[in-house]
Enzyme design. Structure first.
Site, PDB file in Angstrom:
ATOM      1  N   HIS A   1       1.972  81.660  66.689  1.00 47.45           N
ATOM      2  CA  HIS A   1       0.944  81.436  65.666  1.00 47.45           C
ATOM      3  C   HIS A   1       1.138  82.348  64.448  1.00 47.45           C
ATOM      4  O   HIS A   1       0.414  82.214  63.455  1.00 47.45           O
ATOM      5  CB  HIS A   1      -0.469  81.559  66.262  1.00 47.45           C
TER       6      HIS A   1
ATOM      7  N   ASP B   1       2.720  80.707  73.206  1.00 52.58           N
ATOM      8  CA  ASP B   1       2.499  81.393  71.926  1.00 52.58           C
ATOM      9  C   ASP B   1       3.575  82.471  71.768  1.00 52.58           C
ATOM     10  O   ASP B   1       3.313  83.672  71.878  1.00 52.58           O
ATOM     11  CB  ASP B   1       1.093  81.985  71.864  1.00 52.58           C
TER      12      ASP B   1
ATOM     13  N   SER C   1      -1.743  90.455  65.877  1.00 53.47           N
ATOM     14  CA  SER C   1      -1.037  89.379  66.569  1.00 53.47           C
ATOM     15  C   SER C   1       0.473  89.559  66.473  1.00 53.47           C
ATOM     16  O   SER C   1       1.000  90.005  65.452  1.00 53.47           O
ATOM     17  CB  SER C   1      -1.409  88.028  65.962  1.00 53.47           C
TER      18      SER C   1
END
Length: 237
Positions: free
Chosen positions: A42, A87, A183
């Site tokens: 992502h 992910d 992230s």
């Protein structure tokens, strides 16, 4: 954001990379050898710039280096991922980097992580659960590796499956967590690179709402195949 944390020592994150688009630092990543970075799917954006050897965003280290992606690899050609699966993104740099005072790769894990382990996570993400406050240097925090169910139960709206290739980590009483901007960064458990920061609650660091990390160990075959040139390799089902 890394919440409830302290500034990292300048010498403890030689493997940490910063992903930028324009002038905005939006994700972290981990250098796993001189030519490859592992981060979250992502975090994929156009025109990514990768900074290596960075500590302060304002005062550059002498050995900082910049790269751009030469290639990006995902588990699925569609680049799809979910809250509980796939992910993960491998980035091949446009040219190799050399080890230096502030740059060195982090090895892939040799064994799976154990629930109960103390893990360390690192990033330049938000340092307030409610305000857009970002640090100049990366922050580090120690959190615990928890049972996957601890991440599944608080989020019934996500309809997470009973099993997952996702790690759950945090502090159940709250106050320590990754957050917006962290992230793609690493989760290091007992000295081994075990997780990639994937998702969590907003606001961050709430009691009984730990965060999820892509499990690196389960993707070793895929990672090693891609690096070896087998670009048709598939991720674990």
């Amino acid at each position: 954001m890394i919440l409830g944390d302290d500034e990292c020592n300048i010498n403890e994150h030689r493997f940490l990379v910063a992903l930028y688009t324009s002038r905005t630092l939006f994700c972290g990543g981990t250098l796993i050898n001189q030519e490859w970075v592992l981060t979250a799917a992502h975090c994929n954006m156009e025109d990514i710039q990768i900074k290596l050897g960075m500590h302060s965003k304002k005062v550059p280290n002498e050995d900082e280096q910049k790269r751009v992606p030469k290639e990006k690899f995902f588990c699925l050609s569609s680049k799809n991922y979910t809250l509980w699966d796939k992910d993960i993104m491998l980035i091949r740099l446009d040219s190799p980097v050399k080890n230096s005072a502030h740059i060195a790769p982090l090895s892939l894990p040799s064994s799976p992580p154990s629930v109960g382990s103390v893990c360390r996570t690192i990033g330049w993400g938000r340092i307030s659960s409610t305000k857009e406050t970002y640090p100049d240097v990366p922050h580090c925090v120690n959190i615990n590796l928890l049972e996957y169910e601890m991440c599944r139960a608080p989020y019934p709206e996500f309809e997470l499956p009973a099993t997952s290739r996702t790690l759950c980590a945090g502090i159940l009483e709250g106050g320590k967590d990754t957050c917006v901007g962290d992230s793609g960064g690493p989760l290091i458990c007992n000295g081994q690179f075990q997780g990639i920061a994937s998702w969590g609650d907003d606001p961050c660091a709430q009691p009984h709402k730990p965060a999820a990390y892509t499990k690196v160990f389960d993707h070793l075959d895929w990672i090693e195949n891609i690096i070896a040139g087998n670009t048709d390799a598939s991720c674990p089902p």
